[in-house]
Structure formats: C-alpha cells, structure tokens
Design an enzyme around this catalytic site. Structure first.
Site, PDB file in Angstrom:
ATOM      1  N   MET A  13       0.823  -1.211   0.000  1.00  0.00           N
ATOM      2  CA  MET A  13       0.000   0.000   0.000  1.00  0.00           C
ATOM      3  C   MET A  13       0.857   1.262   0.000  1.00  0.00           C
ATOM      4  SD  MET A  13      -3.334  -0.362  -0.126  1.00  0.00           S
ATOM      5  CE  MET A  13      -3.984   1.110   0.687  1.00  0.00           C
ATOM      6  N   ARG A  38      11.507   1.583   8.271  1.00  0.00           N
ATOM      7  CA  ARG A  38      12.473   1.127   9.277  1.00  0.00           C
ATOM      8  C   ARG A  38      13.391   0.057   8.700  1.00  0.00           C
ATOM      9  NH1 ARG A  38      10.171   1.101  15.470  1.00  0.00           N
ATOM     10  NH2 ARG A  38       9.870   3.375  15.569  1.00  0.00           N
ATOM     11  N   VAL A  78       1.523   2.495   7.595  1.00  0.00           N
ATOM     12  CA  VAL A  78       2.007   1.378   8.404  1.00  0.00           C
ATOM     13  C   VAL A  78       0.822   0.704   9.083  1.00  0.00           C
ATOM     14  CG1 VAL A  78       4.229   2.493   8.761  1.00  0.00           C
ATOM     15  CG2 VAL A  78       2.413   2.843  10.436  1.00  0.00           C
ATOM     16  N   SER A 132      -9.446   4.050   0.695  1.00  0.00           N
ATOM     17  CA  SER A 132     -10.101   2.825   0.232  1.00  0.00           C
ATOM     18  C   SER A 132      -9.778   2.550  -1.224  1.00  0.00           C
ATOM     19  CB  SER A 132     -11.623   2.932   0.405  1.00  0.00           C
ATOM     20  OG  SER A 132     -12.246   1.741  -0.034  1.00  0.00           O
ATOM     21  N   GLY A 133      -9.636   1.289  -1.528  1.00  0.00           N
ATOM     22  CA  GLY A 133      -9.380   0.888  -2.904  1.00  0.00           C
ATOM     23  C   GLY A 133      -8.337  -0.199  -3.003  1.00  0.00           C
ATOM     24  N   GLY A 134      -7.740  -0.555  -1.844  1.00  0.00           N
ATOM     25  CA  GLY A 134      -6.740  -1.606  -1.861  1.00  0.00           C
ATOM     26  C   GLY A 134      -5.475  -1.169  -2.570  1.00  0.00           C
ATOM     27  N   LYS A 203     -14.412   5.949   6.988  1.00  0.00           N
ATOM     28  CA  LYS A 203     -13.808   4.774   6.366  1.00  0.00           C
ATOM     29  C   LYS A 203     -14.260   3.505   7.079  1.00  0.00           C
ATOM     30  CE  LYS A 203     -11.247   2.025   3.940  1.00  0.00           C
ATOM     31  NZ  LYS A 203     -10.113   1.429   4.572  1.00  0.00           N
ATOM     32  N   HIS A 206     -17.622   2.708   5.848  1.00  0.00           N
ATOM     33  CA  HIS A 206     -17.466   2.155   4.494  1.00  0.00           C
ATOM     34  C   HIS A 206     -17.171   0.669   4.580  1.00  0.00           C
ATOM     35  CE1 HIS A 206     -14.755   0.643   1.353  1.00  0.00           C
ATOM     36  NE2 HIS A 206     -15.387   1.436   0.509  1.00  0.00           N
ATOM     37  N   ASN A 207     -16.246   0.293   5.438  1.00  0.00           N
ATOM     38  CA  ASN A 207     -15.871  -1.114   5.542  1.00  0.00           C
ATOM     39  C   ASN A 207     -16.995  -1.951   6.136  1.00  0.00           C
ATOM     40  OD1 ASN A 207     -13.436  -0.106   4.659  1.00  0.00           O
ATOM     41  ND2 ASN A 207     -12.212  -1.282   6.090  1.00  0.00           N
ATOM     42  N   GLU A 210     -19.293  -2.582   3.434  1.00  0.00           N
ATOM     43  CA  GLU A 210     -18.626  -3.551   2.568  1.00  0.00           C
ATOM     44  C   GLU A 210     -18.850  -4.976   3.081  1.00  0.00           C
ATOM     45  OE1 GLU A 210     -14.020  -4.728   2.152  1.00  0.00           O
ATOM     46  OE2 GLU A 210     -14.447  -2.632   1.640  1.00  0.00           O
TER      47      GLU A 210
END
Length: 497
Positions: A13, A38, A78, A132-134, A203, A206-207, A210
C-alpha cells in the site's frame, strides 16, 4: 534536494501510494517524493524497482525531515496500532510546529482522536485519512476521506486531490478533456469529512457496509446454487446480467470473475476449492460496536460480521453433532426465472437497507462528535476508487442534494419506492431459504430491520415492562409524558418518577 511529501512504510500500500504521488507531482510541478521504512533496505529496493518514481530514500526519521520542504507533510502507511504510534513518536521528535503528520492506515477513529490531541501539544497537525481501494486503488486512484482541521486540509488538498480516483457524473454529458481521455467534469473522490477522527470514522463505516454487501452477495450465490442447482459458471453469467442494471457495482463485477474462475491444479470451480472460513481485520466489528455505543441499529452489518465469525468457528462446525433440516422434498417444479428475479430484488433491497444503516451511523457519529459531515458528499466520493463503488451511490448523493436535512434515506421517495417494490421478493426469498435450510443471516436481518421500522407498535413495550418488573428501570407511557414505575412487589400501583 528536497521533496514535497514523504511516505513512511513501503509495503504494497505504501509503495503504491508513493508511486501515485510521485507520478502526479512530477507531471504537475516536478516535485519529488521521499520514502522511509524502518527496513531501509526495503525502501531502497522499492526505489530501485521503480526508477521512474525518482524517490528520495531517507535513512532515518531525522533524514526524512531534512529532505522535506516546509511545512513538512508525511503520510504514514504502516499497520494500525503500535506501529502507528511508534512512527508518530519518531516524527514528533524531528518535525516542527506547522508540519503535518497524516495517518493513512486503517486506524480506529477514537485512536486517531487521541493521537491528534497528543500531537497537537507539539504544534504539529495530525490528520487521519481513510483510504479505500486496496493496493490497486493506492496506485491508480483511491477514494479518500480526510479528517482534520481546515488549515491542514488546505495544505493537503493540492497534494492528495490529484491522486484520488475520479468519478464521472451519471449524466451522459461528460466530454474528453485531454489526450489521456480524462473527463472535464469528472469529480475527485476525496473530501474533507470533518475534524480529528472523522476520516477514519467514515472509512470504518465504508468497511462495515462492505462487509454487509459482500455477505448479501454471497447469500444470493448460495440461494441460486442451492435452490436451482446452478454451477458457479452459470451463476457468474447471472451476476454479469445483474451488473448491467441497478445492481451495477465493483463487488458484483468481481463476484462474476471469481465464480467463473477454474482452479488450475484440480480443474474444479475455484469457489469450490477455497476453504469456507472467512477472515476479518476488525473494521466491521468496530462498525457494529460503535453503532451499539451510538444507539444505532446496524443489524445487517452485524449479521455479516457474525457470519464470518461463524464460518471460522471450527469447534462448532466440526463438533460431529448431527443437526438435520426437516425434509422439504416436493415434486413441484421450481420456476428458474422467478427464483433468479426474486433473489435479484431481494439482494437489491437488502443492499439498500445496509446502506440506510451505514448512513444512519455516519449521521449519528457526526452529531455525537460535532463533525460537519455531508452525507451526499460521502456517497459521491465512494462512487469510484473504493471497494463499494456502485451506480447505486448516485441515488444517495441525489437524495441528500435534494434535501440536505434528510433525516434518513428511508425518507427519500426513490428509496421508499424501491423498498416497497422489493419487499415482497425479499420476504419470499427469506421464507424459501428458511424452509429449505439455507442460511441467509444478512438478508433475513435486513427484512427484520425493515419490518421493525415500518411496524406501528413494537414488541419493545413488553420488554420495557419486563425491565421495570425485575429491575425498576421505569417506562414511558403513550398517553402522557414522564417516567413511571409500577410497584410490582407491592400493591402494583404506579408511581411517577
């Protein structure tokens, strides 16, 4: 040499978002992107693999700060939790007042609010952005929900807006704007949805939606296969047909692709060799828990979350207990076309009710936390880039544009008409599934939610009486204001409290 923005975290990502930023900044201003991880070798590997991005690779948080032009902007990509806290702490040590730290991960919105309060003490801005969108969306254009101050949004907007997904208005009038085929009236799928944790809150919802959408689709598949005996490939064609109408969406599209796929090793339908135990990463559960805290019923989302948990409950499912379904053998022929149409309408009706629940929770959250979240804008930025992108979202945007003070999507004429038109198919589908032992918890909960809303007199009156009997919890009355208690263990007279 300095960079306009830094990205911390070079996993899939993070690296894809950094490449998206680098491509757009180079096209617009020639500015560069700095990356840091890191695992410095991994960051150098990403830079070597994508020389066209011309990344500046930082060796430490301090080096990253030195490479960024001021006021600095760093985007964290992260893992949520301790990794995010650690990265924030590293940046606070080397950033200055006026700089901006953006958390682009899937953080719980309350954590974002707490982090923002802590970071603010140093004069640094903290922004939570739901992305969102992977991995494909991160590279080609995600949907982004920004939570933070207006000043931070003003600074971030020229950086983030160009990399967002773009949705074409459903008006048939979009005209090409340039040689890349972009449209002059396309809208960027990014918006400032409120202060502090608002971006991650939206978000999260949204999930949650989903989860419900995927479960409803899976139940439609189960019904078509169980009741009609269709093969996965045949059901794929049904879904492709549905995707040409009001159910058009990314999830319906990819469902057809998955069902049409054949496993290379066995020659069997891919869906038949995949273990039927679904995983989850927490955001669906957060949506349900937050709904409970806000007093918002999100039954269909909750059942979708529970269905995944049940699918993974190996102790229950492999206990050896024999639980039979009563025989329903019949010689009556099944009307294939009628079943398919009923399931289609049931799926669309269930989908509407899942979105009603989700948008109700967004509205309740905005009111609870004082966020200026425009619900129509939320639907608009979900129109492209995100996982639940669908034609259906245009209707939600239109509903809130027609009435910004809309109390619920259920008050909009289109959704009222759609629910009234589809409710019988939903009832027939749920009843048929119950008779034949096909588990469809999301569709069944959607029907129960619908009936709970439309009923003129709920069974909760009895629940209130029970609560007052055993716990003196009091109750209201229909004929006058006030709070009352019956002396159940005494003479059963009523007292006003």
């Amino acid at each position: 040499m300095t960079a306009e923005v830094g990205v911390i975290g070079t996993g899939v990502m993070g690296s894809n978002l950094a490449r998206n930023l680098a491509r757009n900044l180079a096209d617009r201003s020639g500015a560069r992107v700095a990356i840091y991880d890191r695992d410095v070798d991994r960051a150098h590997g990403v830079a070597a693999e994508h020389p066209e991005a011309d990344f500046l690779v930082a060796s430490s948080p301090a080096d990253l700060a030195d490479r960024l032009s001021g006021p600095r902007v760093a985007i964290l990509m992260v893992n949520a939790g301790k990794a995010t806290d650690s990265a924030i702490n590293d940046l606070v040590q080397v950033f200055e007042p006026g700089d901006i730290i953006v958390d682009g991960g899937n953080s719980l919105f309350t954590d974002t609010m707490t982090r923002g309060e802590i970071v603010a003490e140093s004069g640094i801005e903290f922004v939570g952005v739901g992305i969102s969108g992977g991995e494909v969306g991160a590279l080609e254009g995600p949907s982004m929900m920004v939570g933070g101050t207006e000043s931070a949004w003003s600074r971030l907007r020229p950086i983030l807006e160009p990399i967002a997904a773009r949705a074409e208005p459903d008006d048939g009038n979009a005209e090409p704007a340039d040689g890349r085929g972009e449209r002059a009236n396309q809208l960027e799928c990014i918006a400032h949805v409120g202060a502090d944790g608002a971006g991650h809150f939206v978000k999260m919802i949204h999930n949650g939606i989903e989860y419900a959408d995927m479960q409803l689709i899976a139940e439609a598949f189960a019904l078509l296969r169980t009741r009609l005996g269709l093969t996965p490939c045949q059901i794929a064609e049904v879904f492709r047909e549905w995707n040409r109408g009001e159910l058009e969406s990314y999830l319906i599209e990819i469902t057809a692709e998955v069902l049409d796929h054949t496993d290379e090793a066995t020659g069997q339908p891919f869906v038949d060799i995949v273990a039927d135990s679904a995983g989850a990463k927490g955001t669906g559960g957060w949506t349900v828990k937050t709904g409970l805290d806000l007093g918002v019923p999100v039954a269909t989302i909750a059942e979708a979350v529970a269905a995944r948990s049940l699918s993974s409950a190996s102790v229950l499912r492999s206990s050896g207990t024999t639980l039979d379904c009563p025989s329903t053998a019949t010689s009556a022929p099944v009307d294939r076309d009628k079943v398919i149409e009923n399931v289609r309408q049931a799926l669309f009706t269930g989908k509407i009710l899942a979105y009603v629940q989700g948008f109700h929770e967004i509205a309740a959250g905005a009111q609870e936390y004082g966020w200026d979240t425009e619900l129509g804008e939320v639907a608009r930025i979900w129109r492209a880039g995100c996982i639940i992108r669908a034609r259906f979202l245009d209707r939600i945007t239109e509903a809130y544009e027609a009435d910004p003070a809309l109390s619920s999507l259920l008050a909009d004429p289109y959704f009222q008409d759609s629910l009234n038109a589809g409710q019988q198919a939903l009832r027939d589908t749920v009843a048929d599934a119950a008779v034949h032992g096909v588990p469809i918890p999301a569709l069944a909960s959607a029907l129960a939610y619908f009936d709970g809303i439309r009923t003129s007199r709920a069974s909760a009156a009895l629940v209130q009486g029970q609560r007052d009997f055993f716990g003196s919890h009091t109750y209201g009355r229909t004929d006058r204001d006030g709070s009352f208690h019956t002396l159940w263990s005494g003479d059963r007279s009523e007292v006003t409290l």
